[in-house]
Motif scaffolding. Structure first.
Motif, PDB file in Angstrom:
ATOM      1  N   ARG A   1      11.742   3.036   5.522  1.00 14.39           N
ATOM      2  CA  ARG A   1      11.101   1.868   6.099  1.00 14.39           C
ATOM      3  C   ARG A   1      12.150   0.866   6.600  1.00 14.39           C
TER       4      ARG A   1
ATOM      5  N   GLU B   1       0.837  -1.208   0.000  1.00 15.25           N
ATOM      6  CA  GLU B   1       0.000   0.000   0.000  1.00 15.25           C
ATOM      7  C   GLU B   1       0.870   1.256   0.000  1.00 15.25           C
ATOM      8  N   LEU B   2       1.952   1.208   0.788  1.00 20.04           N
ATOM      9  CA  LEU B   2       2.811   2.386   0.866  1.00 20.04           C
ATOM     10  C   LEU B   2       3.539   2.590  -0.462  1.00 20.04           C
TER      11      LEU B   2
ATOM     12  N   LYS C   1      12.141   7.163  -0.926  1.00 16.92           N
ATOM     13  CA  LYS C   1      11.113   7.764  -0.076  1.00 16.92           C
ATOM     14  C   LYS C   1      10.326   6.745   0.733  1.00 16.92           C
ATOM     15  N   VAL C   2      10.332   5.492   0.290  1.00 19.27           N
ATOM     16  CA  VAL C   2       9.623   4.472   1.060  1.00 19.27           C
ATOM     17  C   VAL C   2      10.565   3.372   1.544  1.00 19.27           C
TER      18      VAL C   2
ATOM     19  N   ASP D   1       2.371   1.723  -3.305  1.00 22.68           N
ATOM     20  CA  ASP D   1       1.366   2.191  -4.252  1.00 22.68           C
ATOM     21  C   ASP D   1       1.146   3.696  -4.156  1.00 22.68           C
ATOM     22  N   VAL D   2       1.278   4.247  -2.946  1.00 25.32           N
ATOM     23  CA  VAL D   2       1.101   5.684  -2.786  1.00 25.32           C
ATOM     24  C   VAL D   2       2.054   6.409  -3.731  1.00 25.32           C
ATOM     25  N   LEU D   3       3.287   5.946  -3.775  1.00 29.19           N
ATOM     26  CA  LEU D   3       4.259   6.601  -4.656  1.00 29.19           C
ATOM     27  C   LEU D   3       4.085   6.185  -6.101  1.00 29.19           C
ATOM     28  N   ARG D   4       3.772   4.924  -6.317  1.00 31.01           N
ATOM     29  CA  ARG D   4       3.587   4.482  -7.700  1.00 31.01           C
ATOM     30  C   ARG D   4       2.456   5.254  -8.355  1.00 31.01           C
ATOM     31  N   ALA D   5       1.389   5.496  -7.594  1.00 32.07           N
ATOM     32  CA  ALA D   5       0.234   6.185  -8.163  1.00 32.07           C
ATOM     33  C   ALA D   5       0.584   7.594  -8.621  1.00 32.07           C
ATOM     34  N   LEU D   6       1.662   8.146  -8.081  1.00 35.00           N
ATOM     35  CA  LEU D   6       2.074   9.484  -8.479  1.00 35.00           C
ATOM     36  C   LEU D   6       3.016   9.443  -9.682  1.00 35.00           C
TER      37      LEU D   6
ATOM     38  N   ALA E   1       5.910   7.860  -9.651  1.00 33.56           N
ATOM     39  CA  ALA E   1       7.283   7.951  -9.158  1.00 33.56           C
ATOM     40  C   ALA E   1       8.167   6.896  -9.818  1.00 33.56           C
TER      41      ALA E   1
END
Ligand SMILES: Nc1ncnc2c1ncn2[C@@H]1O[C@H](COP(=O)(O)OP(=O)(O)OP(=O)(O)O)[C@@H](O)[C@H]1O
Ligand SMILES: [Mg+2]
Lengths: 272, 306
Positions: free
Chosen positions: B214, B191-192, B209-210, B194-199, B201
Motif C-alpha cells: 500500500r 478494512e484492508l 502484505k498490506v 482487518d482482512v489480515l487481522r481476521a485471519l 495474521a
C-alpha cells in the motif's frame, strides 16, 4: 469435555459500544449459541449491529461486555480457524484475483508452511473455487477491473479457500442479482454439505435465510439483541423449487412479521 | 444501444467509477468497431504527441535562448549561448565526464542509503503511533536545518573528499522517503488491515502484505523527489568541500571566469537528474500499476474488451 456437545460458538451477554462511554451502543446483551456444523443465519433491520456481531465473533473488536467463546477458547484476538467475508469485498487492490483468493493460504497454518511446495495444488483449488462462483478466466484481473458483484464473489472464495471451521459471511450476496444469488445459494449449500463448516451468515433476504439456514435468528433494531429464533425444518439438500412451496413461504412471512415488529420496536426505543 | 457504452473516459485521473465491463459487451456491428478503431487511433496520436512534446519544448527553449543571446548581444560572461556551452562541453568533455561520473556515484550511494534507512524508519514510524509521535518532531527539526550549514561540519569530521558529499546526499533525500512511506503505511484502510487481522495474521505479516504494498505508490512518489534533491546535496557538498565532482568543477570554472564551462556543468547535472528521474518513473510504472488503475494501457488496449 468436548464430547458433551458443547456449542462451537458461545456468545453470552455481549454488548458493544463504539467510541467510549458516550459512543454508539451497537449491541446490547446479545446471547446465542451455534452448534458445530450448524448453519445459522442472522437477519435484522439495517444498522442493528449485525456486522458488529460478526466482528466481535471473529475477534476483530473486543466486546464491551460479555464473552465470546469459539471452540472452547475465549476470543480475545482473531482466530485463524475463521474464514470471513466482509460486507464490502475488501480485496487488496494491488493483487490480482487469484492471489487475492490465495491470501489466507499465505497467513494461516498449516497452509502457510505447505504453500511453497504445494503451490500447484493450492492454485488448482483457488481456480476451482473461482470457477464455482462463475469467475473462471478472471484470475489475472485486478479488483478494479471487476464489477462490485464479481468482487464480492471473489471475496467469498477468499473466505472459503483455507477450509475454515467457522465461516462468517456478512451479506455475501448483497451486491448480486437474484439469479446469480440463487445460483450461489445452491453452491454454498453444496460446499457446506461436503465440508460441514459451522456458518454464521448475515442477510437481508429472508428467502435466502430460510433456504440456507438450520436456524434463523432475528435481531432487534439498534442496540441489537436476539429477538426471535426459528429452526428451519426442511430437509437438505433444498432445491430452489422448495422456496415456492407453501410451508417455506409461511416461514418467510413469519420472519418478516418478526422483523417488522423489530423495526417498530426499535423506533420506539430510539425515541425514548 | 446505450450511447455511454465504451465511451472514452479514461483520461479522468483517479476516477473511481467502474469501467465498462469487459465480460458483457457483445459485438455491436461495424459502426462500433470503427468507432473503437477511431478511439484507439486518437489515443495513439495523443501518446505520440506526449512523447514528442518534451523534446520539442526543449529544442524550442534552446533556440529561443540562442536567438536572444545573439540578438541582444549578451556577453558570454553573463549568459553564454547554447552553442558556446556546447563548444565548451566538447572542449572539456574528459573532465566533465569523469567528474559527472564521480558525482553520479556519490549521489547514488547517498540515495541508496537514503532508500534503505528511509524505508526502514518510514515503516517503523508508519506502523507505530507511538514512534510516530515520538520521532516526528525530531525529524522535522532535523530536516529544517540547512544542509549547507552541515557540510563544513562533515568536512571537519571526515575530511575533504567523497564522504561528506555522500552523507549530504543521504541527509537531504532521506526525509521525503521517510515521510512518504510512513504516510502510506499509516493511512492503510482499516478494512484492508482487518482482512489480515481476521485471519490471525501477525503484525509483521500485516506490514508485509498490506502496509508495504500500500505504501509503494507513496514510496515511488518520494523517490522522484529524493533523487533530484540527492543531486542537490552531493553537488552542494562538492562545491564546499571536495576536490572532485561536477560541483567542484563548476566552482573552479567560475573562479577562472569560464562561465560556459559552469553552464556545461549545469547541463550535465540536469541531464543526470532527468535520467535518474525517468528511471524512477519507469520502475514506478512497472510496480504500482494498480494504483493508477492501469491508465497507461487503458487508454488504448482495453476498449475492445479483449
Ligand atoms: N467503526 C464504528 N464506529 C462507530 N460506530 C459504528 C462503527 N461501526 C458501526 N457503528 C455503529 O454501530 C451500529 C451497528 O452497525 P453495524 O454495521 O453492525 O450494522 P448492521 O446491522 O451490519 O447494518 P447493515 O445491515 O446496514 O449492514 C450502527 O448504528 C453504526 O452507526
Ligand atoms: Mg452490516
Amino acid at each position: 469435555m468436548a464430547t458433551k456437545e458443547r456449542p462451537f460458538v458461545e456468545i453470552d451477554g455481549v454488548s458493544m459500544q463504539y467510541g467510549g462511554v458516550e459512543g454508539t451502543l451497537a449491541l446490547r446483551d446479545a446471547t446465542l449459541n451455534v452448534a458445530r456444523g450448524e448453519f445459522v443465519v442472522v437477519v435484522g433491520p439495517s444498522g442493528c449491529g449485525k456486522s458488529t456481531l460478526m466482528k466481535l465473533v471473529s475477534g476483530l473488536w473486543p466486546s464491551s461486555a460479555g464473552s465470546v467463546i469459539v471452540g472452547g477458547q475465549e476470543v480475545d484476538r482473531p482466530l485463524s480457524v475463521v474464514g470471513m467475508a466482509f460486507q464490502n469485498p475488501t480485496l487488496l487492490p494491488w493483487r490480482n484475483i487469484l492471489s487475492n483468493v490465495m491470501l489466507p493460504l499465505e497467513v494461516v497454518e498449516p497452509h502457510r508452511r505447505r504453500l511453497r511446495r504445494e503451490r500447484a495444488a493450492y492454485e488448482d483449488k483457488a481456480h476451482r473455487l473461482l470457477a464455482m462462483v462463475g469467475l473462471a478466466g478472471f484470475e489475472k484481473r485486478f479488483p478494479y477491473q471487476l464489477s462490485g458483484g464479481m468482487q464480492q464473489r471473489a471475496s467469498l472464495c477468499r473466505a472459503l479457500v483455507h477450509d475454515p471451521e467457522l465461516l462468517m459471511l456478512d451479506e455475501p450476496f448483497g451486491a448480486l442479482d437474484i439469479f446469480t444469488r440463487e445460483d450461489l445459494w445452491a453452491q454454498l449449500q453444496e460446499v457446506c454439505l461436503t465440508l460441514k463448516p459451522t456458518v454464521i451468515l448475515v442477510t437481508h433476504d429472508l428467502r435466502e435465510a430460510v433456504f440456507l439456514a438450520d436456524r434463523v435468528l432475528v435481531m432487534s433494531s439498534r442496540p441489537g439483541r436476539i429477538l426471535a429464533e426459528r429452526t428451519v425444518p426442511f430437509d437438505r439438500p433444498r432445491s430452489l423449487d422448495d422456496t415456492y412451496k407453501q410451508d417455506f413461504q409461511d416461514l418467510v412471512h413469519e420472519l418478516r412479521d418478526h422483523i417488522n415488529a423489530a423495526r417498530k420496536g426499535g423506533e420506539i426505543a430510539d425515541a425514548a | 444501444m446505450p450511447p455511454d457504452q465504451g465511451s472514452p473516459t479514461p483520461r479522468r485521473g483517479s476516477d473511481p467509477a467502474p469501467r465498462p465491463g469487459d465480460d458483457s459487451a457483445p459485438r455491436r456491428g461495424e459502426a462500433n468497431a470503427r468507432r473503437v478503431e477511431a478511439l484507439a487511433a486518437a489515443a495513439r496520436r495523443r501518446r505520440r504527441l506526449q512523447t514528442l512534446l518534451p523534446w520539442i519544448i526543449i529544442a524550442a527553449t534552446f533556440l529561443l535562448w540562442e536567438v536572444l543571446v545573439r540578438g541582444l548581444q549578451i556577453d558570454a560572461f553573463i549568459l553564454p549561448a547554447p552553442s558556446a556551452i556546447a563548444a565548451s562541453m566538447i572542449q572539456w568533455w574528459e573532465p566533465l565526464l569523469s567528474n559527472a561520473w564521480q558525482t553520479l556515484m556519490t549521489t547514488l550511494v547517498g540515495f541508496g542509503l537514503a532508500i534503505v534507512f528511509g524505508l526502514a524508519l518510514g515503516v517503523a514510524i508508519g506502523s507505530s503511533t507511538l514512534l510516530y509521535h515520538g520521532l516526528y518532531p525530531l525529524l522535522i527539526g532535523f530536516n529544517s536545518v540547512p544542509k549547507v550549514a552541515v557540510v563544513p561540519i562533515l568536512v571537519i569530521w571526515f575530511g575533504i573528499g567523497t564522504v561528506p558529499a555522500i552523507i549530504t546526499a543521504f541527509l537531504i533525500s532521506f526525509f521525503p522517503i521517510v515521510v512518504n512511506v510512513a504516510t502510506g503505511i499509516a493511512t492503510v484502510e482499516p478494512e484492508l488491515r482487518d482482512v489480515l487481522r481476521a485471519l490471525g495474521a501477525r503484525p509483521v505479516d500485516i506490514i508485509r502484505k498490506v502496509g508495504l504494498p500500500r505504501a509503494m505508490p507513496y514510496f515511488f512518489a518520494s523517490l522522484k523527489i529524493a533523487i533530484t534533491v540527492a543531486f542537490v546535496g552531493s553537488i552542494l557538498a562538492e562545491t564546499v568541500g571536495s576536490n572532485s565532482g561536477i560541483g567542484q568543477l563548476m566552482l573552479s570554472a567560475s573562479s577562472r571566469f569560464d562561465v560556459p564551462l559552469v553552464f556545461a556543468g549545469l547541463m550535465v547535472t540536469a541531464v543526470m537528474g532527468v535520467v535518474m528521474y525517468a528511471v524512477a518513473v519507469a520502475i514506478e510504472e512497472r510496480t504500482t500499476g494498480w494504483a493508477t488503475r492501469g491508465q497507461a494501457e487503458q487508454n488504448v488496449t482495453s476498449l475492445p474488451g479483449g
